[in-house]
Enzyme design. Structure first.
Site: not given
Ligand SMILES: [Zn+2]
Length: 421
Positions: A385, A180, A86
């Protein structure tokens, strides 16, 4: 061992995997949290079958396991290699359009979709990557090198080892896991079925990263009670729970916060406040590398409530604390050979190991306490991110070489009896 170049295979895999949408979702109750994670899991399962791995299993929770059989007879610990499928819900992970920059020269890189620039002036670590092949986003999404670089490294290593049976290694178990990024990657992980003695997650950052310590983490909820009365007619009758909450917060030491701590210091993070005049809840995240210190933070929260109670009465509020995860260093100090082997593997490639603790958690932290000691290794990715995420394919190759070296070192390392065998 001479450095092997797997750059071509690594780049092809990274590009293939990052273009598959696999964002996880903390608000979902399904497992995996989002159906799109199956798309990558199914592709990886097919690729593992095509490679000729054995014992391939994909369970109904989205955990994909396989075996690379040993090339030697000698009993050595079964080595696990783990990565997550993920990507973080913190930023868009759909329609990822990776950009490849060959022989990076140090100039600003235009992110074509947003017009933003990835600049060494803002991200000075780029200066260490001159001459490397970089992969960036186009500025409209994250890249997802976290953690598709880990998957690409593991499968490229496996492909190489399958083509080179003359390289000695014990049994290797491969595991790809969902969710995760929302802290659930270890939740449904079947440690017994995985069947490795020890493992590494390939989920770290810049070259040399080798992590075996995480924070201890608790989540605290402090509730303050009030009394709601029409504010126009509230003289001497209303008790505003928000005001009480502010008073509580101000009684806590101002130096124990995220912006005032670094390195091995811990903190009490005011994460969120919610409620009404009647009842207000403050949510705190407690983080520390030392168990005694986090217990001290817990004590501070209770003692602060006692001060409030002395002033306003027993019923004015309460403190509830839930353990979140513990520092995996507590487990891994009993498996320091994992760190020693990884260090040696890095040094033999001319890489200086960087063994700083993680100021956060990893799936490895939970897995270590579930019976699978799991430190974390670098993959080369940075700025995770967000739209400025990038990775060096050359650093991925260094990571792959370290993993191949670790697998070999497991066959010669002088394990003492009782050490995981
Ligand atoms: Zn990750």
């Amino acid at each position: 061992m001479a450095n092997i170049s797997l750059n071509k295979a690594l780049l092809a895999r990274l590009l293939r995997y990052t273009q598959i949408y696999t964002t996880s979702d903390a608000s979902s109750q399904t497992v995996p949290s989002t159906p799109q994670q199956w798309d990558l899991l199914h592709l990886l399962k097919e690729e593992m079958q095509a490679l000729g791995l054995s014992d391939i299993s994909l369970d109904d929770k989205g955990y994909l396991f396989a075996t690379l059989p040993a090339t030697i007879d000698k009993p050595v610990p079964v080595l696990g290699l783990l990565a997550h499928v993920d990507t973080a819900p913190a930023f868009n992970g759909k329609n990822v359009k990776p950009q490849v920059i060959e022989r990076y020269g140090g100039n600003d890189i235009l992110l074509a979709g947003s017009g933003d620039k990835l600049s060494a002036k803002v991200f000075p670590s780029l200066n260490k990557l001159i001459g490397h092949t970089l992969v960036t986003t186009d500025g409209t999404s994250l890249l997802g090198a976290d953690d598709k670089s880990g998957i690409a490294i593991i499968l490229s290593v496996v492909e190489y080892l399958l083509a080179h049976p003359e390289i000695p290694h014990g049994k290797i178990r491969i595991g790809f896991t969902p969710d995760e990024e929302i802290g659930r990657g270890a939740k449904h992980f079947d440690v017994a079925k995985f069947g490795a003695d020890v493992a590494y997650t390939l989920d770290g950052g810049p070259v040399g990263e080798l992590q075996y310590e995480t924070f201890n983490a608790d989540e605290a909820t402090v509730t303050l009670y009030g009394r709601s009365v029409h504010p126009g007619y509230a003289k001497d009758t209303m008790i505003n729970a928000w005001t009480r909450a502010c008073e509580y917060q101000h009684l806590l030491p101002p130096h124990l916060t995220p912006p005032t701590s670094e390195a091995r210091q811990g903190f009490i993070f005011l994460r969120n406040m919610e409620g009404s005049t009647d009842e207000c809840r403050i949510h705190y995240a407690l983080r520390s590398f030392e168990r005694a210190e986090i217990e001290n933070y817990q004590k501070m929260l209770f003692e602060t409530m006692e001060k409030m109670q002395q002033k306003y009465g027993e019923q004015c509020g309460k403190v509830e604390i839930k353990e979140h995860y513990r520092n995996m260093g507590e487990v891994l100090v009993h498996y320091l050979y994992l760190i020693d082997i990884a260090k040696q593997a890095m040094e033999s490639q001319g890489i200086t190991p960087n063994i700083d603790p993680i100021r956060g958690g990893t799936d490895g932290a939970r897995l270590s306490f579930m019976g699978l000691p799991t430190p974390n290794l670098f993959t080369g990715g940075e700025n995770f991110h967000g739209p400025f995420e990038f990775i060096s394919v050359d650093t991925m190759n260094q990571s792959a070489n370290v993993v191949i070296n670790i697998a070999q070192k497991f066959t010669t390392y002088p394990f003492h009896s009782g050490e995981s065998l």
